[in-house]
Design an enzyme around this catalytic site. Structure first.
Site, PDB file in Angstrom:
ATOM      1  N   GLU A 217       0.885  -1.171   0.000  1.00 24.52           N
ATOM      2  CA  GLU A 217       0.000   0.000   0.000  1.00 24.52           C
ATOM      3  C   GLU A 217       0.916   1.212   0.000  1.00 24.52           C
ATOM      4  O   GLU A 217       1.421   1.629   1.047  1.00 24.52           O
ATOM      5  CB  GLU A 217      -0.901  -0.008   1.247  1.00 24.52           C
ATOM      6  N   CYS A 251      -1.999   9.592   2.418  1.00 23.26           N
ATOM      7  CA  CYS A 251      -1.568   8.958   1.167  1.00 23.26           C
ATOM      8  C   CYS A 251      -2.471   9.312  -0.006  1.00 23.26           C
ATOM      9  O   CYS A 251      -2.006   9.419  -1.129  1.00 23.26           O
ATOM     10  CB  CYS A 251      -1.504   7.448   1.346  1.00 23.26           C
TER      11      CYS A 251
END
Ligand code: NAD
Length: 477
Positions: A217, A251
Site C-alpha cells: 500500500e 496517502c
C-alpha cells in the site's frame, strides 16, 4: 489475558508464531471473534491515551482528528468484520461444469498462517490495527512493525497489544530501518506493507527471497481534475478538506490540481474561503496538524523555495484573525499553500508532496489533463469534480488509478465494500471489506468426486469412444 511484552529476538518471535499457526490450522470462529473483541476493547478503553500519544508524536494533532481518521475507521472495520465473519469464513459452493458432474466443488477459506504488517507514521493506529484486525479475523497470527517515527504511539501500542494478546497471536516489533529490513526478511506467509514507494521496493525485494507474497500500500501523486462544468466554491471546500486533513500527510490527499486555464484567481479565492472556514486560525489550532518532524518540514520548505526560485507564484493562505491581522503558522505547522506557474521538473511535480502544498496546473483541453496523468506513474487516487457526465466517463475510462472519488476527496477509502489499494508504483493488492479478508485467506479449491464420475471416458487408450465423447463436448463448449 496479560502477557509480558515479548523480549525474544525477532526470529524466535516468528518461530513461535509459525509453530502455533501450524499446530492450529483451523481457527474457530469463536476465537476469531474473541480476538476482534479484544481489539475493540483496547480501542474503547485506551482511545484517549492512544490519541494523546499520537498528539505527542506530531506536536500538534487534535484528539478529534485521531478520532475521525483512526478510530472511526477502525470501529467501522471491526463492526463490518464482526457482521460478515461467519459468512466469509464458511466454504463457498461453486457450480460444477457439465463434464465434471456429478462431482461437487467448493472453495475452502483457510488462514494463511503468519502475517507480517509494517506500518507508516501518518495514521499510526488505523494503518497498523486495521490490517492486523483483518488478518486476525481471517485466522492468522500477526507480527506488527509500527513506524519508529511515532515512538510514543508505537510504544503504547506495543504495551497494550501485549496485554491483550499472547505473543504467538499478535506481537509488536519496534525499531528503525535495520529492524524493519530484518522483519521484512522473515519467511512470512504474507507481508503487508504500508509506506513509501521507495521502501516498498525494498520490502518486495526482501520478501521475494522467501517467495513471500506481499501487499504493498504505497503513495504517489494523486491528481484532482476540475472540469469546466464544476461549481468551484463547493469543490474548493472538499479539496481543502482532503488536502489539509492531517496537514496533507495523507496517502490519498489530492497531490496536484488540474484546473481549466483562466480560472486560477477564482480557485485561489474559493480555496482561501474554504481554508478560513475549516481553519479560522492555523498557529496553535489543534485541528490543523503539524508536520511530523523538522526533517519533513525542511523538505517541504525546500520544495517551495525551489519552485519560487524557478519562477512559480507561491500563494500562502494565511487566515485573517478577527482583528484583521494575519497570523502565520509557527513551529512545524505550515500554512496551506497554492503554487501557480510551475515549471516542469520541479520536485513539487515529481515527488509525492505529503504536506499542505497544492500545485495548480492549468489545461485547455481534457485530453491535455488526461495526458498529464498518464505521463506519470499510476496514482493511488484520482479526484474529478464537475457535472458533465460525458467528461467524467472519459476520465474514468482513459485513466488508471488505485481508486476514484467523484465530486469529493478521500471518501472511497471509507466505503468498506470498495477494495482499497494502489496500482503500479502506488502499490499492489487491495484490502477493506471482503477483499481484505480474502487478502489474508487461502482460497483452497476442493473437488469432491462422485462414484458415478465419467472421467474414465477421457482416459487412454484414445479410441472411437473417446472421439465420440469429444465430438459431443465440442457442441457444448
Ligand atoms: P516509509 O516507507 O518511510 O516507512 C514505512 C515503514 O517502513 C516504517 O515502519 C519503516 O520503519 C519501515 N521501513 C523502513 N525501511 C525499511 C526496509 N528497508 N524494509 C522494510 N521496512 C522498512 O513511509 P512513511 O514515511 O512512514 O509513510 C509515508 C508514505 O506512506 C507515503 O508515501 C504515503 O503515501 C504512504 N502511505 C500509503 C498508504 C496507503 O494506504 N497506500 C497509507 C499511508 C501512507
Amino acid at each position: 489475558m496479560t502477557q509480558a511484552p515479548p523480549d525474544l529476538p525477532l526470529r524466535a518471535l516468528f518461530d513461535a508464531q509459525f509453530h502455533a499457526s501450524r499446530a492450529q490450522i483451523e481457527v474457530p470462529l469463536t476465537l476469531r471473534h474473541d480476538r476482534l473483541r479484544r481489539m475493540r476493547a483496547l480501542i474503547d478503553a485506551h482511545g484517549t491515551e492512544l490519541a494523546d500519544a499520537v498528539q505527542a508524536d506530531f506536536g500538534v494533532r487534535s484528539r478529534q482528528l485521531t478520532e475521525v481518521a483512526d478510530f472511526f475507521v477502525l470501529r467501522a472495520l471491526l463492526s463490518d468484520l464482526k457482521k460478515h465473519l461467519a459468512a466469509w469464513t464458511r466454504p463457498q459452493r461453486v457450480a460444477t461444469p457439465i463434464y465434471l458432474q456429478p462431482a461437487r466443488a467448493h472453495i475452502q477459506r483457510q488462514p494463511l498462517g503468519v502475517v507480517g504488517i509494517i506500518g507508516p507514521w501518518n495514521y499510526p493506529l488505523q494503518l497498523t490495527l486495521g490490517p492486523a484486525a483483518t488478518a486476525l479475523a481471517a485466522g492468522n497470527r500477526v507480527m506488527l512493525k509500527p513506524s519508529e517515527l511515532t515512538p510514543h504511539t508505537s510504544a503504547l501500542l506495543a504495551t497494550l497489544l501485549h496485554q491483550a494478546f499472547a505473543a504467538d497471536e499478535l506481537c509488536v516489533v519496534q525499531g528503525g530501518a535495520d529492524v524493519a529490513h530484518d522483519f521484512a526478511s522473515l519467511p512470512f506467509d504474507h507481508l503487508f506493507f504500508t509506506g513509501s514507494t521507495a521502501v516498498g521496493r525494498k520490502v518486495a525485494a526482501a520478501a521475494a527471497a522467501n517467495l513471500t507474497p506481499t501487499t504493498l500500500e504505497l503513495g504517489g501523486k494523486s491528481p484532482c481534475i476540475i472540469d469546466p462544468s464544476c461549481d468551484l466554491a463547493s469543490a474548493a471546500l472538499k479539496i481543502a478538506h482532503g488536502k489539509l486533513l492531517n496537514a496533507g500527510q495523507t496517502c490519498i490527499a489530492p497531490d496536484y490540481l488540474l484546473l481549466p486555464s483562466g480560472r486560477e484567481a477564482e480557485f485561489e479565492q474559493a480555496f482561501a474561503g474554504a481554508v478560513a472556514r475549516l481553519f479560522p486560525t492555523i498557529a496553535g489550532n489543534p485541528d490543523y496538524a503539524a508536520i511530523l518532524s523538522d526533517r519533513h518540514h525542511a523538505r517541504l520548505q525546500a520544495m517551495l523555495s525551489e519552485a519560487q526560485a524557478q519562477g512559480a507564484r507561491v500563494a500562502e493562505i494565511v487566515p485573517q484573525v478577527q482583528a484583521g491581522a494575519p497570523i502565520a503558522a509557527s513551529g512545524r505547522q505550515m500554512n496551506p499553500t497554492l503554487v501557480f506557474n510551475t515549471q516542469p521538473g520541479l520536485r513539487l511535480l515529481k515527488e509525492e508532496i505529503f504536506g499542505p502544498i497544492l500545485p495548480v496546473l492549468t489545461y485547455d483541453r481534457l485530453d491535455d489533463a488526461i495526458g498529464v496523468i498518464n505521463a506519470g506513474p499510476r496514482p493511488l487516487a484520482l479526484y474529478w469534480f464537475g457535472s458533465d457526465s460525458a467528461a467524467r466517463e472519459r476520465v474514468l475510462q482513459q485513466t488508471v488509478s488505485g481508486g476514484v472519488t467523484v465530486n469529493d476527496t478521500l471518501m472511497h477509502i471509507a466505503h468498506e465494500n470498495l477494495p482499497f489499494g494502489g496500482v503500479g508504483e502506488s502499490g499492489w493488492g487491495a484490502y477493506h471489506g471482503e477483499t481484505g479478508f480474502l487478502r489474508f485467506t487461502l482460497q483452497k479449491p476442493v473437488l469432491l468426486q462422485s462414484r458415478f464420475a465419467m472421467g474414465s471416458l477421457f482416459y487412454p487408450p484414445y479410441g472411437a469412444r473417446f472421439d465420440q465423447v469429444m465430438g459431443l463436448l465440442k457442441r457444448w463448449l
